[in-house]
Design a protein around this motif. Sequence first.
Motif, PDB file in Angstrom:
ATOM      1  N   SER A 179     -58.589 -10.021  -0.337  1.00  0.00           N
ATOM      2  CA  SER A 179     -59.887 -10.443   0.186  1.00  0.00           C
ATOM      3  C   SER A 179     -59.974 -11.962   0.278  1.00  0.00           C
ATOM      4  O   SER A 179     -60.485 -12.509   1.270  1.00  0.00           O
ATOM      5  CB  SER A 179     -61.010  -9.909  -0.701  1.00  0.00           C
ATOM      6  OG  SER A 179     -62.273 -10.332  -0.237  1.00  0.00           O
ATOM      7  N   LEU A 204     -70.472  -5.402   4.790  1.00  0.00           N
ATOM      8  CA  LEU A 204     -69.718  -4.185   4.462  1.00  0.00           C
ATOM      9  C   LEU A 204     -68.460  -4.524   3.676  1.00  0.00           C
ATOM     10  O   LEU A 204     -68.052  -3.769   2.778  1.00  0.00           O
ATOM     11  CB  LEU A 204     -69.362  -3.434   5.745  1.00  0.00           C
ATOM     12  CG  LEU A 204     -70.539  -2.815   6.515  1.00  0.00           C
ATOM     13  CD1 LEU A 204     -70.056  -2.210   7.822  1.00  0.00           C
ATOM     14  CD2 LEU A 204     -71.238  -1.761   5.662  1.00  0.00           C
ATOM     15  N   TRP A 205     -67.860  -5.626   4.011  1.00  0.00           N
ATOM     16  CA  TRP A 205     -66.688  -6.119   3.284  1.00  0.00           C
ATOM     17  C   TRP A 205     -67.053  -6.356   1.816  1.00  0.00           C
ATOM     18  O   TRP A 205     -66.336  -5.919   0.899  1.00  0.00           O
ATOM     19  CB  TRP A 205     -66.220  -7.401   3.963  1.00  0.00           C
ATOM     20  CG  TRP A 205     -65.008  -8.073   3.406  1.00  0.00           C
ATOM     21  CD1 TRP A 205     -64.319  -7.758   2.269  1.00  0.00           C
ATOM     22  CD2 TRP A 205     -64.343  -9.201   3.964  1.00  0.00           C
ATOM     23  NE1 TRP A 205     -63.275  -8.619   2.086  1.00  0.00           N
ATOM     24  CE2 TRP A 205     -63.259  -9.518   3.104  1.00  0.00           C
ATOM     25  CE3 TRP A 205     -64.559  -9.981   5.101  1.00  0.00           C
ATOM     26  CZ2 TRP A 205     -62.402 -10.588   3.370  1.00  0.00           C
ATOM     27  CZ3 TRP A 205     -63.699 -11.042   5.352  1.00  0.00           C
ATOM     28  CH2 TRP A 205     -62.633 -11.335   4.497  1.00  0.00           C
ATOM     29  N   VAL A 229     -67.495  -1.457  -4.405  1.00  0.00           N
ATOM     30  CA  VAL A 229     -66.994  -0.082  -4.593  1.00  0.00           C
ATOM     31  C   VAL A 229     -65.633  -0.107  -5.270  1.00  0.00           C
ATOM     32  O   VAL A 229     -65.329   0.731  -6.129  1.00  0.00           O
ATOM     33  CB  VAL A 229     -66.915   0.648  -3.235  1.00  0.00           C
ATOM     34  CG1 VAL A 229     -66.225   2.005  -3.396  1.00  0.00           C
ATOM     35  CG2 VAL A 229     -68.304   0.835  -2.648  1.00  0.00           C
ATOM     36  N   GLY A 230     -64.816  -1.091  -4.908  1.00  0.00           N
ATOM     37  CA  GLY A 230     -63.515  -1.230  -5.562  1.00  0.00           C
ATOM     38  C   GLY A 230     -63.636  -1.514  -7.046  1.00  0.00           C
ATOM     39  O   GLY A 230     -62.862  -0.987  -7.856  1.00  0.00           O
ATOM     40  N   GLY A 255     -67.605  -3.119   0.077  1.00  0.00           N
ATOM     41  CA  GLY A 255     -66.321  -2.477  -0.239  1.00  0.00           C
ATOM     42  C   GLY A 255     -65.697  -3.043  -1.501  1.00  0.00           C
ATOM     43  O   GLY A 255     -65.087  -2.306  -2.293  1.00  0.00           O
TER      44      GLY A 255
END
Length: 383
Positions: free
Chosen positions: A173, A148-149, A155-156, A152
Amino acid sequence: MMTKVFSKKLFGVKNEKIMRMLVISIVLFGGLYLSGLHITVAPFVINLMTTAITVGEMWHALSSDDNATNLKQVFMLPLEDKKFVFSYTACLGGYVLINRTLPLLAAIFALTGVDVRMIAVAALCVVNATLLATGIFVWKKLRVLAVLWLAGIVVGFWSLNATVWIWAVLGVSIVLGIVFLMKTDAYAFYREESDKKTVIKGRKHHSVWLYFFRYFVSHKNYVMNSFIMWIVAVILPFSFKQLAEEGSNMISFALPIGFAILSLNTPICILLSCDPELEKAVRFLPGQKSAFFVPYGFFIFACNMIAYVIYLASIQLQLGGVNAMLIVMAVLFALVSAVMSVLLECFFPIRGWKIENELWNHPRKYIVPGAMLLIASLVGMVM
């Protein structure tokens, strides 16, 4: 000390592989740059491609069987968790960068133009992808969170237009990835042999086909690669749809090229190369051509035909017009590709590779698709 051990294995005693790949990347960049070709690629696509190829290749390197065997020997020695984790991650990450990601970035920036900001973002993507791929591999209890990280981050890439914000997200990150890896046990990198092997009940009658099936299914990377090729078979006609809508004559030229692209199923074409013990056993077999290589050729033919059938079905649904000629062409392409692949494994097996990634990315993998692409071009011109 630990870094030297890993680097010598991956890059050679004198790091000669680094220089070789750097020269290849420079030549690739120079050739494309001087060709005058220029295309526009969205930053999101560049970041996504860089992250995807780094994560995929890093995962493959971490999960390869030969690495597990080597780690078993390393873990017999006393070691410090932090030094091992970061030495091992850095060496594998550097290997993936030099051999896979750098040539891709060289081609991209040669065609899109050199942009210092995008190069900096791409570098951060490589570091972040290396850490996250390692995390997904070793953080078994937090694997879903790590995935999920990573999602994300993707998506960023899509939602953040400003480069500064992307830098900030990747920076945070990377820092978090380093912090989590500092607390990771070195033995999390090792896979028990019981995780990879299953007890198979014997049979009275041997079957080479059953062996192929079991071997293929027991290697998840091989299954995943074939699954990706099936997805490509579904997607390819989308790129031809615009040509058909414009009434372009190029559609008859493009369709055979799809068969050539789908012949790039590396795992099934290196079955002997990836298992030296199997190759030795096959060489000693009486009547090896009929006992092993003939069934092996039909196995590759069957795998090719699965992808080709999916490709033809996708063409029919999106473009229509699948006729007997295309079906015959699919059979012939699958047969020729299988014969060429078997001949390469029989007479020119790949030897001397260090880790499985090096085997998968050996230049020999492009011989069959390249030849099939040439044949497809000639067929397309006469259609």
